[in-house]
Design a protein around this motif. Sequence first.
Motif: not given
Length: 146
Positions: A27, A29-30, A32
């Motif tokens: 991911d 575009k995370s 976190d």
Amino acid sequence: MRAAAHALSVGDLANAHRSASAALHLDPKSADAYNLMGLIEFQRGEQQFARAALERAVALKPDYANAWGNLGVVLDALCLERAAIQSHQRALAGSRAATFEHCYNLGVRAHRADARQLGPLLDRHRPRHPGPRRRHRPAAGERAPD
């Protein structure tokens, strides 16, 4: 992400880095995952990589208070005090309930920089009660006021 966070918490930076890299691959575009990667890179002593990861985290999620606070710590380590203060201000501004850590970090930076500009922001997080009143106690041999 949990594996990376656990590895970081026990000091296994190599496994933490591998796990965070895998999370970012799955991911990209995370916010976190970028925040976690920034923490890992900082612990590894790679401040520039930590800065890049944390800047990516806040670019993806502009109201991410923890990432702003972590970025402030990294910027301070890079001797960029003014940018560190601005980052900590963003952490406090983006947080509905400012954490003690954000207030503490901002206070440390304010101690080293121009605290006048931070007064209004810190006043917003100051307790509203006036505190205990202290009565004057006479010293030995002194008369008490009437």
